[in-house]
Design a protein around this motif. Structure first.
Motif, mmCIF file in Angstrom:
data_model
loop_
_atom_site.group_PDB
_atom_site.id
_atom_site.type_symbol
_atom_site.label_atom_id
_atom_site.label_comp_id
_atom_site.label_asym_id
_atom_site.label_seq_id
_atom_site.Cartn_x
_atom_site.Cartn_y
_atom_site.Cartn_z
ATOM 1 N N ILE A 1 55.795 82.382 81.664
ATOM 2 C CA ILE A 1 56.340 82.988 80.442
ATOM 3 C C ILE A 1 57.836 83.251 80.574
ATOM 4 C CG2 ILE A 1 56.241 85.020 78.938
ATOM 5 C CD1 ILE A 1 53.216 85.188 79.691
ATOM 6 N N THR A 2 58.280 83.643 81.764
ATOM 7 C CA THR A 2 59.713 83.894 81.967
ATOM 8 C C THR A 2 60.470 82.629 82.353
ATOM 9 O OG1 THR A 2 59.474 84.464 84.327
ATOM 10 C CG2 THR A 2 59.202 86.261 82.733
ATOM 11 N N ASN A 3 59.762 81.498 82.357
ATOM 12 C CA ASN A 3 60.345 80.205 82.726
ATOM 13 C C ASN A 3 61.032 80.253 84.093
ATOM 14 O OD1 ASN A 3 60.519 77.458 81.822
ATOM 15 N ND2 ASN A 3 62.727 77.726 81.683
ATOM 16 N N GLY A 4 60.383 80.967 85.012
ATOM 17 C CA GLY A 4 60.862 81.008 86.387
ATOM 18 C C GLY A 4 61.860 82.105 86.691
ATOM 19 N N LYS A 5 62.217 82.906 85.691
ATOM 20 C CA LYS A 5 63.139 84.014 85.966
ATOM 21 C C LYS A 5 62.483 85.009 86.922
ATOM 22 C CE LYS A 5 66.348 87.104 83.538
ATOM 23 N NZ LYS A 5 67.576 86.344 83.855
ATOM 24 N N TYR A 6 61.196 85.277 86.686
ATOM 25 C CA TYR A 6 60.369 86.019 87.626
ATOM 26 C C TYR A 6 59.388 85.019 88.238
ATOM 27 C CZ TYR A 6 61.873 90.248 85.056
ATOM 28 O OH TYR A 6 62.598 91.231 84.460
ATOM 29 N N ILE B 1 49.631 80.150 76.905
ATOM 30 C CA ILE B 1 50.733 80.577 77.766
ATOM 31 C C ILE B 1 51.820 79.506 77.761
ATOM 32 C CG2 ILE B 1 51.380 81.293 80.098
ATOM 33 C CD1 ILE B 1 49.397 83.170 78.645
ATOM 34 N N SER B 2 53.045 79.940 77.545
ATOM 35 C CA SER B 2 54.183 79.013 77.566
ATOM 36 C C SER B 2 55.446 79.823 77.794
ATOM 37 C CB SER B 2 54.283 78.237 76.246
ATOM 38 O OG SER B 2 54.558 79.121 75.179
ATOM 39 N N PRO B 3 56.534 79.171 78.188
ATOM 40 C CA PRO B 3 57.788 79.897 78.363
ATOM 41 C C PRO B 3 58.238 80.542 77.054
ATOM 42 C CG PRO B 3 57.904 77.737 79.386
ATOM 43 C CD PRO B 3 56.650 77.763 78.583
ATOM 44 N N SER B 4 58.764 81.750 77.149
ATOM 45 C CA SER B 4 59.308 82.413 75.967
ATOM 46 C C SER B 4 60.456 81.590 75.398
ATOM 47 C CB SER B 4 59.824 83.807 76.346
ATOM 48 O OG SER B 4 60.732 84.284 75.376
ATOM 49 N N PRO B 5 60.420 81.261 74.106
ATOM 50 C CA PRO B 5 61.524 80.494 73.501
ATOM 51 C C PRO B 5 62.883 81.154 73.725
ATOM 52 C CG PRO B 5 59.663 80.585 72.004
ATOM 53 C CD PRO B 5 59.334 81.502 73.138
ATOM 54 N N ALA B 6 62.910 82.479 73.708
ATOM 55 C CA ALA B 6 64.185 83.183 73.894
ATOM 56 C C ALA B 6 64.765 82.930 75.275
ATOM 57 C CB ALA B 6 63.984 84.682 73.677
#
Length: 328
Positions: free
Chosen positions: A237-242, A272-277
């Motif tokens: 969801i955080t696209n790898g930020k966390y 579940i997918s990366p947040s667009p933002a």
């Protein structure tokens, strides 16, 4: 000399293990506390909560009843399992099972506590109360993560919700004394598949370790704390930020370690997918994580729990074309 330098490095990292005082969120120290949570999520994927709002009396009751339940109902079964598999006389490293005694409780969307055998009334009551309190902490933390990530309040809870609400359950584990901890792990290294994990661990018998910068770091036992770690779904969801991180439990020669791990996970049909933002923040060459139905991920994870997570993400990416388009 190199070994000593490595050990010094491990001690230094242990000293810095993030401990977050939740009580400071309602004071002038909120900003620094939020920054500590942010740093822990980005650089550790683990942190320890104190002053989290769960009464120490309830935690003491849960601990006492969990340990009593093991002695009365589970210890003999565990010994029979060990004897049947010849683990006490093992000569080689065991990589196919763990030195643990466990049972599982489901809280949401439906509870199974009344159906679990060998739990007396007081224990069922305490575990129900504890689950309610842990759910509150989990949902508060999800909103704090949203705030740190720049996402709208409630975004993560909404993603997790699916059509029937989140999955929330508890794995109750005991790690008895092990005669050959050099050959048998309490729990083999893995990342957690789900969302956010809340652990009430033994404050006297350690063993939990996480992998950080190529070193196995002890998660320090601390009385009345709740250890938080982030699962694979938050990485997506955080696209790898966390990121989720590998962790394990080392069996101990002495002492029985209690572990009560509660998993606040997406609902089975949650997409579940990366947040667009968060994807918008990246340039065109940056990796974007896959989109999938949570239950599909769990089916894959069941057979690959003790393997690296990256192939799981790749497998989910190959299935993306089957996912319906939705907006959250």
């Amino acid at each position: 000399m190199k070994v000593r330098e490595k050990n010094r490095g491990e001690r230094k990292k242990m000293e810095k293990f993030p401990v977050v005082d939740m009580g400071k969120l309602n004071t002038e120290e909120k900003t620094s506390t939020m920054e500590m949570i942010k740093d822990a999520c980005e650089n550790w994927s683990f942190f320890e909560l104190v002053n989290h709002g769960i009464s120490t009396e309830l935690m003491d009751t849960v601990e006492r009843l969990t340990k009593e339940n093991y002695k009365q109902c589970m210890e003999q079964r565990f010994r029979k399992m060990v004897a049947s598999k010849g683990l006490e006389t093992a000569q080689y490293e065991i990589n196919y099972l763990d030195w643990e005694s466990t049972f599982f409780l489901s809280h949401l969307p439906l509870s199974n506590i009344s159906e679990i055998p060998d739990l007396h009334h007081d224990y069922r009551k305490a575990m129900k109360e504890f689950a309610v309190e842990l759910e509150k902490v989990a949902e508060l933390l999800l909103n704090l993560l949203c705030e740190n990530l720049g996402l709208e309040k409630g975004y993560l809870k909404k993603v997790f919700y699916g059509s029937k609400g989140p999955n929330f359950g508890t794995k109750v584990s005991n790690y008895p004394p092990c005669p050959k901890p050099e050959l048998i792990k309490g729990l083999r290294a893995h990342t957690d598949a789900g969302g956010i994990i809340l652990l009430f661990q033994d404050d006297k018998v350690g063993g939990l370790q996480l992998l950080k910068d190529g070193l196995w770091i002890d998660v320090p036992p601390m009385r009345h704390s709740i250890v938080i770690n982030l699962g694979d779904q938050l990485e997506v969801i955080t696209n790898g930020k966390y990121k989720s991180v590998m962790h394990r439990v080392i069996a101990q020669r002495d002492g029985n370690r209690m572990s009560i791990a509660s998993f606040y996970n997406p609902g089975n049909d949650a997409i579940i997918s990366p947040s667009p933002a968060l994807v918008k923040e990246l340039d065109e060459t940056s990796q974007v994580y896959p989109k999938f139905v949570f239950d599909d991920y769990m089916k894959l994870y069941a057979g690959l729990k003790f393997h690296a997570k990256e192939p799981r993400f790749e497998a989910m990416k190959a299935m993306e074309s089957n996912i319906p388009i939705t907006t959250v």
